[in-house]
Motif scaffolding. Structure first.
Motif, mmCIF file in Angstrom:
data_model
loop_
_atom_site.group_PDB
_atom_site.id
_atom_site.type_symbol
_atom_site.label_atom_id
_atom_site.label_comp_id
_atom_site.label_asym_id
_atom_site.label_seq_id
_atom_site.Cartn_x
_atom_site.Cartn_y
_atom_site.Cartn_z
ATOM 1 N N ARG A 296 0.832 -1.206 0.000
ATOM 2 C CA ARG A 296 0.000 0.000 0.000
ATOM 3 C C ARG A 296 0.864 1.252 0.000
ATOM 4 O O ARG A 296 0.593 2.204 -0.722
ATOM 5 N N ILE A 297 1.915 1.277 0.810
ATOM 6 C CA ILE A 297 2.802 2.439 0.848
ATOM 7 C C ILE A 297 3.431 2.663 -0.522
ATOM 8 O O ILE A 297 3.523 3.798 -0.998
ATOM 9 N N SER A 298 3.856 1.596 -1.172
ATOM 10 C CA SER A 298 4.449 1.705 -2.501
ATOM 11 C C SER A 298 3.444 2.245 -3.518
ATOM 12 O O SER A 298 3.752 3.143 -4.302
ATOM 13 N N ILE A 299 2.233 1.726 -3.487
ATOM 14 C CA ILE A 299 1.190 2.186 -4.415
ATOM 15 C C ILE A 299 0.853 3.647 -4.143
ATOM 16 O O ILE A 299 0.737 4.456 -5.073
ATOM 17 N N ASP A 300 0.702 4.014 -2.867
ATOM 18 C CA ASP A 300 0.390 5.406 -2.520
ATOM 19 C C ASP A 300 1.505 6.349 -2.975
ATOM 20 O O ASP A 300 1.233 7.431 -3.489
ATOM 21 N N GLY A 301 2.747 5.943 -2.770
ATOM 22 C CA GLY A 301 3.877 6.772 -3.206
ATOM 23 C C GLY A 301 3.898 6.952 -4.712
ATOM 24 O O GLY A 301 4.115 8.060 -5.219
ATOM 25 N N ASN A 302 3.662 5.878 -5.438
ATOM 26 C CA ASN A 302 3.637 5.958 -6.894
ATOM 27 C C ASN A 302 2.470 6.828 -7.366
ATOM 28 O O ASN A 302 2.630 7.654 -8.271
ATOM 29 N N ALA A 303 1.307 6.676 -6.746
ATOM 30 C CA ALA A 303 0.143 7.486 -7.124
ATOM 31 C C ALA A 303 0.409 8.963 -6.842
ATOM 32 O O ALA A 303 0.062 9.827 -7.651
ATOM 33 N N HIS A 304 1.039 9.259 -5.713
ATOM 34 C CA HIS A 304 1.380 10.641 -5.374
ATOM 35 C C HIS A 304 2.299 11.232 -6.446
ATOM 36 O O HIS A 304 2.088 12.351 -6.920
ATOM 37 N N PHE A 305 3.324 10.479 -6.824
ATOM 38 C CA PHE A 305 4.270 10.922 -7.847
ATOM 39 C C PHE A 305 3.549 11.155 -9.173
ATOM 40 O O PHE A 305 3.741 12.184 -9.831
ATOM 41 N N CYS A 306 2.689 10.231 -9.563
ATOM 42 C CA CYS A 306 1.963 10.348 -10.837
ATOM 43 C C CYS A 306 1.003 11.532 -10.826
ATOM 44 O O CYS A 306 0.890 12.248 -11.828
ATOM 45 N N ARG A 307 0.308 11.758 -9.699
ATOM 46 C CA ARG A 307 -0.590 12.918 -9.622
ATOM 47 C C ARG A 307 0.198 14.206 -9.753
ATOM 48 O O ARG A 307 -0.241 15.157 -10.409
ATOM 49 N N GLY A 308 1.374 14.253 -9.155
ATOM 50 C CA GLY A 308 2.227 15.441 -9.274
ATOM 51 C C GLY A 308 2.648 15.691 -10.707
ATOM 52 O O GLY A 308 2.626 16.827 -11.188
ATOM 53 N N LEU A 309 3.050 14.633 -11.402
ATOM 54 C CA LEU A 309 3.422 14.784 -12.810
ATOM 55 C C LEU A 309 2.236 15.231 -13.652
ATOM 56 O O LEU A 309 2.365 16.088 -14.529
ATOM 57 N N LEU A 310 1.066 14.660 -13.379
ATOM 58 C CA LEU A 310 -0.134 15.034 -14.115
ATOM 59 C C LEU A 310 -0.467 16.503 -13.889
ATOM 60 O O LEU A 310 -0.768 17.239 -14.831
ATOM 61 N N ARG A 311 -0.391 16.946 -12.637
ATOM 62 C CA ARG A 311 -0.689 18.348 -12.333
ATOM 63 C C ARG A 311 0.337 19.292 -12.948
ATOM 64 O O ARG A 311 0.000 20.419 -13.310
ATOM 65 N N THR A 312 1.593 18.857 -13.037
ATOM 66 C CA THR A 312 2.616 19.689 -13.655
ATOM 67 C C THR A 312 2.343 19.861 -15.139
ATOM 68 O O THR A 312 2.417 20.959 -15.677
ATOM 69 N N ARG A 313 1.981 18.791 -15.784
ATOM 70 C CA ARG A 313 1.742 18.851 -17.227
ATOM 71 C C ARG A 313 0.383 19.459 -17.557
ATOM 72 O O ARG A 313 0.249 20.185 -18.531
ATOM 73 N N TYR A 314 -0.629 19.126 -16.757
ATOM 74 C CA TYR A 314 -1.993 19.615 -16.987
ATOM 75 C C TYR A 314 -2.512 20.236 -15.691
ATOM 76 O O TYR A 314 -3.180 19.562 -14.906
ATOM 77 N N PRO A 315 -2.216 21.508 -15.442
ATOM 78 C CA PRO A 315 -2.588 22.129 -14.162
ATOM 79 C C PRO A 315 -4.078 22.031 -13.819
ATOM 80 O O PRO A 315 -4.427 21.954 -12.645
ATOM 81 N N ASP A 316 -4.952 22.017 -14.816
ATOM 82 C CA ASP A 316 -6.383 21.940 -14.531
ATOM 83 C C ASP A 316 -6.837 20.535 -14.142
ATOM 84 O O ASP A 316 -8.001 20.343 -13.773
ATOM 85 N N SER A 317 -5.943 19.552 -14.186
ATOM 86 C CA SER A 317 -6.330 18.174 -13.874
ATOM 87 C C SER A 317 -6.589 17.954 -12.390
ATOM 88 O O SER A 317 -7.217 16.965 -12.014
ATOM 89 N N ALA A 318 -6.156 18.863 -11.545
ATOM 90 C CA ALA A 318 -6.328 18.681 -10.096
ATOM 91 C C ALA A 318 -7.801 18.535 -9.719
ATOM 92 O O ALA A 318 -8.134 17.810 -8.785
ATOM 93 N N ALA A 319 -8.681 19.203 -10.448
ATOM 94 C CA ALA A 319 -10.109 19.125 -10.130
ATOM 95 C C ALA A 319 -10.660 17.724 -10.357
ATOM 96 O O ALA A 319 -11.656 17.338 -9.744
ATOM 97 N N ASP A 320 -10.028 16.938 -11.237
ATOM 98 C CA ASP A 320 -10.492 15.586 -11.542
ATOM 99 C C ASP A 320 -9.924 14.538 -10.589
ATOM 100 O O ASP A 320 -10.288 13.377 -10.669
ATOM 101 N N GLN A 321 -9.025 14.931 -9.701
ATOM 102 C CA GLN A 321 -8.347 13.977 -8.839
ATOM 103 C C GLN A 321 -8.924 14.039 -7.435
ATOM 104 O O GLN A 321 -9.049 15.096 -6.850
ATOM 105 N N ALA A 322 -9.290 12.897 -6.927
ATOM 106 C CA ALA A 322 -9.830 12.818 -5.569
ATOM 107 C C ALA A 322 -8.928 11.921 -4.734
ATOM 108 O O ALA A 322 -8.602 10.813 -5.157
ATOM 109 N N PRO A 323 -8.499 12.384 -3.562
ATOM 110 C CA PRO A 323 -7.679 11.521 -2.708
ATOM 111 C C PRO A 323 -8.501 10.378 -2.148
ATOM 112 O O PRO A 323 -9.721 10.481 -2.033
#
Length: 116
Positions: free
Chosen positions: A57-84
């Motif tokens: 779970r820690i590994s998956i959460d870390g990878n998801a965190h990293f991927c969400r960060g990359l997504l937000r960097t490339r597509y700043p408006d994508s944050a609204a589509d992401q739910a923790p």
């Protein structure tokens, strides 16, 4: 512990749905902790299996965190589509994305190279 020993909660119902989707038993007498074939773990293995599950779970959460960060960097408006995931509120991943080239205090910055 068998499935019938678990409380009637939303988490237990979700577990039963996942087990059914995987083809594992959902009868009250079926083991609550089982391998991918539905066989119960020997009692001595349970602490190791639970530690392994937490590590995954820690590994998956870390990878998801990293991927969400990359997504937000490339597509700043994508944050609204992401739910923790529930229980993750208040963690840095929920913070607003930083301006390009900056990061929240305590977070390393990375530099993107233009590839064109």
């Amino acid at each position: 512990m068998v499935l019938g020993d678990l409380p009637d909660t939303a988490a237990t119902r979700a577990l039963l749905r996942r087990r059914a989707a995987l083809g594992l038993g959902t009868a009250p007498a079926d083991p609550a902790l089982a391998d991918d074939e539905g066989r119960p773990f020997p009692p001595g293995e349970i602490p190791l299996r639970l530690r392994f599950a937490r590590s995954v779970r820690i590994s998956i959460d870390g990878n998801a965190h990293f991927c969400r960060g990359l997504l937000r960097t490339r597509y700043p408006d994508s944050a609204a589509d992401q739910a923790p995931r529930s229980g993750d509120e208040g963690h840095p991943v929920d913070a607003a994305p930083a301006a390009h080239g900056t990061a929240p205090a305590g977070h390393p910055t990375t530099t993107r190279k233009n590839i064109a």
